[in-house]
Design an enzyme around this catalytic site. Structure first.
Site, PDB file in Angstrom:
ATOM      1  N   SER A  51     -94.818 -33.272 -46.394  1.00 50.22           N
ATOM      2  CA  SER A  51     -95.753 -33.719 -45.356  1.00 50.22           C
ATOM      3  C   SER A  51     -96.623 -34.856 -45.870  1.00 50.22           C
ATOM      4  CB  SER A  51     -96.661 -32.562 -44.922  1.00 50.22           C
ATOM      5  OG  SER A  51     -95.901 -31.506 -44.390  1.00 50.22           O
TER       6      SER A  51
HETATM    7  N1  SAH Z   1     -95.444 -28.055 -46.977  1.00 50.40           N
HETATM    8  C1  SAH Z   1     -94.158 -28.666 -47.173  1.00 50.40           C
HETATM    9  C2  SAH Z   1     -93.574 -29.030 -45.821  1.00 50.40           C
HETATM   10  C3  SAH Z   1     -92.120 -29.130 -45.844  1.00 50.40           C
HETATM   11  S1  SAH Z   1     -91.382 -29.449 -44.279  1.00 50.40           S
HETATM   12  C4  SAH Z   1     -94.274 -29.912 -48.025  1.00 50.40           C
HETATM   13  O1  SAH Z   1     -95.267 -30.618 -47.891  1.00 50.40           O
HETATM   14  O2  SAH Z   1     -93.373 -30.189 -48.803  1.00 50.40           O
HETATM   15  C5  SAH Z   1     -91.277 -27.843 -43.552  1.00 50.40           C
HETATM   16  C6  SAH Z   1     -90.577 -26.783 -44.327  1.00 50.40           C
HETATM   17  O3  SAH Z   1     -90.513 -25.619 -43.498  1.00 50.40           O
HETATM   18  C7  SAH Z   1     -89.142 -27.110 -44.703  1.00 50.40           C
HETATM   19  O4  SAH Z   1     -88.958 -26.910 -46.073  1.00 50.40           O
HETATM   20  C8  SAH Z   1     -88.309 -26.135 -43.869  1.00 50.40           C
HETATM   21  O5  SAH Z   1     -87.106 -25.742 -44.488  1.00 50.40           O
HETATM   22  C9  SAH Z   1     -89.279 -24.968 -43.715  1.00 50.40           C
HETATM   23  N2  SAH Z   1     -89.003 -24.089 -42.587  1.00 50.40           N
HETATM   24  C10 SAH Z   1     -88.515 -24.410 -41.361  1.00 50.40           C
HETATM   25  N3  SAH Z   1     -88.409 -23.321 -40.575  1.00 50.40           N
HETATM   26  C11 SAH Z   1     -88.855 -22.268 -41.323  1.00 50.40           C
HETATM   27  C12 SAH Z   1     -88.968 -20.856 -41.076  1.00 50.40           C
HETATM   28  N4  SAH Z   1     -88.616 -20.292 -39.911  1.00 50.40           N
HETATM   29  N5  SAH Z   1     -89.463 -20.070 -42.076  1.00 50.40           N
HETATM   30  C13 SAH Z   1     -89.831 -20.615 -43.269  1.00 50.40           C
HETATM   31  N6  SAH Z   1     -89.728 -21.931 -43.555  1.00 50.40           N
HETATM   32  C14 SAH Z   1     -89.235 -22.757 -42.602  1.00 50.40           C
END
Ligand code: SAH
Length: 213
Positions: A64
């Site tokens: 993000s």
């Molecule tokens: N906070 C992270 C954001 C990554 S993007 C960062 O800054 O790196 C969002 C993440 O949510 C992804 O890794 C994706 O695989 C995960 N995600 C999507 N749906 C999800 C779910 N149902 N349960 C857990 N994680 C999920």
């Protein structure tokens, strides 16, 4: 992986940019100043690490943008010792910010590749959540309820009921809700049955998906 005074300088600049965008919580800004964000993205793209933008990581996911991480962290009002559930571990950068704020963190990721990678990497650079969970954020983490704070870092098509019910009275759930773009939505639990809801503007996240893979 190296962290130099040049990186430190770029981080200080990034904190200044975030301050200008409205981040006023000094603990959050200090976390941004401290965490080597360039460790969280592929080293050949290091120069992008301290710009205020999202960036691709593995498995078609993104880290993000720093403003979003800072905004979510500030809005959660994390206090030392808070029990925090994070949905969407991803690169682990948001997790590291929560740990710098001295939260006790449980972090769920649905993509096995990212789960494996980040659960090895984060402790290696000194960030140790209580638990990494390979699972589905839509169901939360019943065995560890209630949580002081719950943060969702993927775009949710709707607000999953279990997340509301796993919140302490007085606790906060911060979740971006919507399909193409999302409205950052804050729920504060007032009682067993009442929640206060606040909408905090438009953001863009990768979608929260239901099945694990
Ligand atoms: N906070 C992270 C954001 C990554 S993007 C960062 O800054 O790196 C969002 C993440 O949510 C992804 O890794 C994706 O695989 C995960 N995600 C999507 N749906 C999800 C779910 N149902 N349960 C857990 N994680 C999920």
């Amino acid at each position: 992986m190296k962290d130099t005074s040049k990186h430190q300088g770029l981080r200080n600049q990034l904190a200044t940019v975030l301050k200008a965008k409205g981040i006023i919580d000094e603990n959050v800004l200090n976390a941004i100043r401290k965490i080597p964000r360039h460790f969280f993205i592929d080293s050949s793209f290091e120069s992008h690490a301290y710009q205020d933008k999202a960036f691709p990581i593995a498995a078609e996911q993104t880290i993000s943008m720093p403003y979003t991480v800072a905004f979510q962290s500030q809005t959660l009002e994390v206090k030392a010792g808070d029990k925090v559930l994070e949905i969407g571990t991803g690169s682990g950068y948001q997790t590291a910010v929560l740990l710098e704020l001295k939260a006790e963190v449980y972090s769920i990721e649905r993509q096995r590749e990212l789960f494996k990678r980040t659960s090895l990497f984060l402790p290696k650079i000194g960030y140790k959540p209580k638990r990494f969970i390979f699972g589905d954020g839509y169901i939360g983490l019943k065995e560890q309820e209630p949580f002081d704070k719950i943060i969702v870092t993927a775009g949710a098509p709707f607000v999953p009921k279990p997340l509301l019910s796993q919140l302490k009275i007085g606790g906060r759930l911060l979740i971006p809700v919507g399909d193409k773009t999302q409205i950052m939505t804050l729920f504060i639990r007032k009682s067993a049955t009442e929640f206060e809801k606040e909408e905090l503007g438009d953001f863009a996240f990768v979608p929260m998906l239901e099945e694990r893979n």
